[in-house]
Design an enzyme around this catalytic site. Sequence first.
Site, short mmCIF file in Angstrom:
data_model
loop_
_atom_site.label_atom_id
_atom_site.label_comp_id
_atom_site.label_asym_id
_atom_site.label_seq_id
_atom_site.Cartn_x
_atom_site.Cartn_y
_atom_site.Cartn_z
N ARG A 118 0.80 -1.23 0.00
CA ARG A 118 0.00 0.00 0.00
C ARG A 118 0.83 1.29 0.00
O ARG A 118 0.31 2.37 -0.18
CB ARG A 118 -0.95 0.00 1.21
CG ARG A 118 -2.19 -0.85 0.96
CD ARG A 118 -3.14 -0.76 2.13
NE ARG A 118 -2.69 -1.55 3.25
CZ ARG A 118 -3.09 -1.37 4.52
NH1 ARG A 118 -3.93 -0.40 4.81
NH2 ARG A 118 -2.65 -2.15 5.48
N GLU A 172 -6.99 -13.21 15.36
CA GLU A 172 -6.83 -12.24 14.27
C GLU A 172 -8.20 -11.80 13.75
O GLU A 172 -9.15 -12.58 13.77
CB GLU A 172 -6.01 -12.85 13.13
CG GLU A 172 -4.56 -13.09 13.48
CD GLU A 172 -3.86 -11.83 13.94
OE1 GLU A 172 -3.73 -10.89 13.13
OE2 GLU A 172 -3.46 -11.75 15.12
N ARG A 203 18.93 22.23 7.40
CA ARG A 203 18.94 20.89 6.81
C ARG A 203 19.71 19.86 7.60
O ARG A 203 19.89 18.73 7.15
CB ARG A 203 19.51 20.96 5.40
CG ARG A 203 18.55 21.62 4.42
CD ARG A 203 19.22 21.85 3.08
NE ARG A 203 20.00 20.69 2.68
CZ ARG A 203 21.00 20.74 1.78
NH1 ARG A 203 21.33 21.88 1.24
NH2 ARG A 203 21.64 19.64 1.46
N TYR A 208 29.97 23.30 -3.53
CA TYR A 208 29.95 22.08 -4.35
C TYR A 208 30.60 22.33 -5.70
O TYR A 208 30.24 23.27 -6.42
CB TYR A 208 28.49 21.64 -4.53
CG TYR A 208 28.32 20.38 -5.34
CD1 TYR A 208 28.85 19.17 -4.89
CD2 TYR A 208 27.62 20.39 -6.55
CE1 TYR A 208 28.69 18.01 -5.63
CE2 TYR A 208 27.44 19.22 -7.28
CZ TYR A 208 27.99 18.04 -6.83
OH TYR A 208 27.83 16.88 -7.55
#
Length: 427
Positions: free
Chosen positions: A14, A157, A302, A356
Site C-alpha cells: 500500500r 486475528e 537541513r 559544491y
Amino acid sequence: MIKSIILAAGKGTRMKSETPKVLHTIFDKTLVGYVLDALNKTNLCDENFVIVGHQAERVNEYINNNYSNAKTVLQSPQLGTGHAVSMVLPYLENYCGDVIILCGDTPLITSETLKEFIEYHKSTNSDLTVMSAIFENPTNYGRIKRTSQNKLDSIVEEKDANSEEKAIKEINAGIYCLNWKKIKSAFSELKTNNAQGEYYLTDIIKWANEQNLNVDVYTLKNNEEIFGINSKQHLAEATKILNKKTIQKHLDNGVTIIDPDSTWISPETEIDRDTVIYPSCYINGKNKIGKNCKIGPFAHLRGEVVLEDNVKIGNFVEVKKTTIKSNTNACHLTYLGDSEIGSNVNIGAGTITANYNPLTKQKSKTIIKDNVKIGSNSVLVAPVTIEEGANVGAVGVITKNIPAWALAITRAPLKILNEWVKSQNNK
Ligand code: UD1
Ligand code: CA
C-alpha cells in the site's frame, strides 16, 4: 541485556513505492531507524535481528551501514509473522535471556515505553508478555482474549474472529517480550490452519498457556506509539504526530514558536530557551540552536547546524552542516553550507557559499572568522577562508583567502557618463 527481533520482511504494497516500506523516512530518518534508535536508547538491548525479505539487499545495506549492533536475517518466502521470528532460531540456539519482538514500521514507539515494557516483563517474572492497547475502533488488529479470571488466554486475528470476538476493544499491539529458552520451541510447532494460511506469531500465546507458562499483558498508555505505517497517508500522519510532540516539548522548555501549525522541527533538534521560531520554518536532521536566536519566517535548516546564542537566520535562508557563533546574522536570501562562521559576523542578503564543485563532485568548506562583514550578493567559492574582521564588498566573487581586516572588492568600477541618455536622444 536482551536481544530484539524486528519484523520487516513484508512487502508494504500500500506504500505504492519502489522503496522498501521500512526505508521510508520521517525527518530523514528511516522507519526502522526510529525503532532501532528507541531500542538502543533503552540500554537494555545489545543485539538486534532485523527480518528482511522484500528488497532485502537495500534494507541489508542500510542496516549494515548504520547499525553496528544489528544484523539482518533473510525470510524468503514470507509465510507469516511466526515464520519470520523462526528465522532467528539458528542464531540464538544457546541463548537463555529475554527477547523483545517488534515491527519495523512503528516509528512512534518510544524508548521510555520499551524500557517500561521490558522492566514490567522482568518484574512479573513472566515467560511471555504481550503489549496491548485499547482502541475505540479495533478493526484489523488481533484481539486480546482474556479468561474469566482476566488472564491472557489467546489472540484472535480479525480475519479469524467471530462477531463476539470482533467486539473486543483490547488489541494486540504487536510487541512481545519472551523468555527465549522457554518459548523458542513454540516456533517449530506453529500451524497454518487459519484464515490467512500463515504461521501466526500470535499463536505462541495459546501454546505458552498449554505449557502452563506465565503469560501476561502490559497495556500501552499512549496509543499513538504503535501507529503503524502502511501507506503514504499514514506516513504523513505519523510525521505530523511526531512534529506536534516535538513542538510541544520545545514550548514546554521555553522556546517561542509563533505558529506550531506551519512549523516543522525534527525530533533530533535541540533548542535553548527564548529562541523564537517564526512561521513556516522547516528544521530537519540533527541541530543545536542556542538561546535568544531568531529563526525564520521561511527558514530551512537541513541538519548538522549548530547555532550559538543570539544568532539570526532570516527569511529564505538555507543552512546545512554549518556552525555559527554568537551574535551573527544571516537575515535574507542566503545559502550557508559546510561552513564555520564566527561571532559578530554579518552575512549580507543573497550571500551564497559555493560549497559544491560539480566537476569533481566534491564539497569544500567556507571559513568565516569573527567580525567579518560579507556584502550582499556575494559568492564565497569554497574552499575559502575570510580572516578576522575582513570585509567583502557587495557582489564579491571570492575565490582566494582574504586576510584579516582587508577589504575585498571584485566588481568592475562604477562608471557614470553624465548626460549620456540625452546624447542618445539627440542622434
Ligand atoms: C499483526 C498481528 C496482529 C497485531 C498487529 C499489530 C500476527 C499474526 N498478527 O497483524 O495480532 O494486532 O500485527 O500491528 O502476527 N512480516 C514479516 N514476515 C512475514 C509477515 C509479516 O516480516 O512473513 C512483518 C511485516 O513486514 C510487518 C509485521 O511483520 O512489519 C506485521 O505483519 P502484518 O502482516 O502487518 O501483520 P498484521 O496483519 O498487521
Ligand atoms: Ca497480515
